[in-house]
Design a protein around this motif. Structure first.
Motif, PDB file in Angstrom:
ATOM      1  N   HIS A 139       0.826  -1.441   0.026  1.00 25.45           N
ATOM      2  CA  HIS A 139       0.143  -0.206   0.061  1.00 25.45           C
ATOM      3  C   HIS A 139       1.008   1.360   0.045  1.00 25.45           C
ATOM      4  CE1 HIS A 139      -3.430  -2.564   0.651  1.00 25.45           C
ATOM      5  NE2 HIS A 139      -3.183  -2.680   1.957  1.00 25.45           N
ATOM      6  N   ARG A 140       1.856   1.428   0.618  1.00 25.57           N
ATOM      7  CA  ARG A 140       2.828   2.625   0.750  1.00 25.57           C
ATOM      8  C   ARG A 140       4.200   2.450   0.400  1.00 25.57           C
ATOM      9  NH1 ARG A 140      -0.548   6.320   2.996  1.00 25.57           N
ATOM     10  NH2 ARG A 140       1.218   7.479   3.530  1.00 25.57           N
ATOM     11  N   GLU A 194      -4.874   5.080  -6.586  1.00 29.63           N
ATOM     12  CA  GLU A 194      -4.708   6.051  -5.628  1.00 29.63           C
ATOM     13  C   GLU A 194      -5.875   6.796  -5.656  1.00 29.63           C
ATOM     14  OE1 GLU A 194      -0.794   7.501  -5.964  1.00 29.63           O
ATOM     15  OE2 GLU A 194      -0.057   5.956  -5.136  1.00 29.63           O
ATOM     16  N   ARG A 197      -8.519   4.961  -3.916  1.00 30.30           N
ATOM     17  CA  ARG A 197      -8.055   4.853  -2.372  1.00 30.30           C
ATOM     18  C   ARG A 197      -7.214   5.735  -1.739  1.00 30.30           C
ATOM     19  NH1 ARG A 197      -6.840  -1.314  -1.972  1.00 30.30           N
ATOM     20  NH2 ARG A 197      -6.790  -0.810   0.365  1.00 30.30           N
ATOM     21  N   LEU A 200      -3.635   4.839  -0.382  1.00 25.01           N
ATOM     22  CA  LEU A 200      -2.685   4.207  -0.853  1.00 25.01           C
ATOM     23  C   LEU A 200      -1.789   5.314  -1.455  1.00 25.01           C
ATOM     24  CD1 LEU A 200      -4.480   1.864  -3.398  1.00 25.01           C
ATOM     25  CD2 LEU A 200      -3.631   1.368  -1.230  1.00 25.01           C
ATOM     26  N   ASN A 202       1.661   4.567  -3.343  1.00 25.40           N
ATOM     27  CA  ASN A 202       2.559   3.796  -4.290  1.00 25.40           C
ATOM     28  C   ASN A 202       3.398   4.299  -5.316  1.00 25.40           C
ATOM     29  OD1 ASN A 202       2.250   1.303  -2.832  1.00 25.40           O
ATOM     30  ND2 ASN A 202       0.117   1.080  -3.751  1.00 25.40           N
TER      31      ASN A 202
END
Length: 279
Positions: A139-140, A194, A197, A200, A202
């Motif tokens: 997620h990150r 992204e 959501r 997120l 990335n």
């Protein structure tokens, strides 16, 4: 009575000697598999995961590193591993998304790390090889950077930098594959995710983040799949599963790539990666 040996007979006798047919210079081939089995291989609904175990027996690896060993306990992992010929198994944790190592040989100097990490990793030594099974954040990018820095520092403090093999689900892509993603489709997909959501993160300033794998490469690790003469960017979409080796193992490398067959196409959203080498 004296025996007379022809050249063929003598060759056959030499070949039958213990250890002769282990490969060049007497080296025994070793095989390792890294596999994200997707929620504990939930697609295999048989008791004891017999479909998975049969596939693994046919692969006959010496060492297996698993990610997403969900819902396993140490005891149930030991039972599964034993069913495909591995009497040794180590589970990182029994909650969340565990990593694991199973082996034909004893796993010693075990380290299980969960604190300050997204999913964590498990480390052990098998026949002198230092093995890490890891699973980074999906997620990150900041979490992945912190995770890999901790892993690399662990390796640094457990030197020397020899006989190290780290593998798993990195949930990130490598700069050595940058040409594959130059068409912009991966960046566009991540950007749309992204937007849907906001939690997120990335992309870095809208660009693909290669920092995790750049750190690994800068440390000195080698992307084993890229050593395989049959490696091709056409064989994968987005490559996030890797096996990295320390430089001393490069000369021992004999093969490594994705395993794509009827089983792996169905039972997980990841394809396993294997590597073979001479010990």
């Amino acid at each position: 009575m004296k025996l007379k040996y022809t050249g063929i007979m003598l060759f056959a006798l030499i070949m039958a000697l213990p250890g002769f047919a282990k490969g060049k210079r007497g080296k025994q081939a070793m095989k390792i598999i890294s596999y994200n089995i997707e929620y504990g291989m939930r697609a295999d609904t048989t008791a004891g995961k017999t479909v998975f175990a049969t596939w693994m027996r046919n692969q006959n690896p010496d060492i297996v590193c698993l990610q997403e060993a969900n819902k396993f306990t140490q005891k149930s992992l030991e039972a599964l591993a034993a069913s495909y010929g591995h009497p040794y198994a180590v589970l990182q944790k029994e909650k969340g998304f565990p990593t694991a190592i199973t082996s034909k040989y004893p796993i010693v100097n075990i380290m299980k790390v969960e604190d300050n990490m997204w999913h964590g990793f498990v480390m052990g030594t098998v026949n002198g090889y230092h093995i890490i099974s890891l699973h980074l954040s999906p997620h990150r990018y900041e979490s992945r950077q912190l995770d890999i820095d901790l892993i690399l520092e662990t390796i640094r403090q457990n030197g020397p930098f020899e006989k190290w093999i780290i593998m798993g689900d990195f949930n990130s892509v490598s700069p050595v594959d940058a040409k594959k993603y130059s068409d912009g489709r991966l960046a566009d997909r991540l950007r749309k995710e992204e937007e849907k959501r906001p939690a997120l993160k990335n992309l870095v300033n809208g660009e693909i983040d290669y920092s995790v794998h750049q750190r690994i490469l800068d440390f000195g690790f080698i992307d084993s799949a890229r050593l395989d003469k049959n490696f091709s960017e056409k064989n994968f979409g987005t490559r996030i599963d890797f096996i990295y080796i320390s430089p001393d193992l490069k000369s021992a490398f004999t093969g490594g790539n994705f395993i794509t067959d009827d089983f792996t196409k169905k039972y997980s959203d990841h394809r396993p990666v294997y590597m073979t080498w001479g010990k």
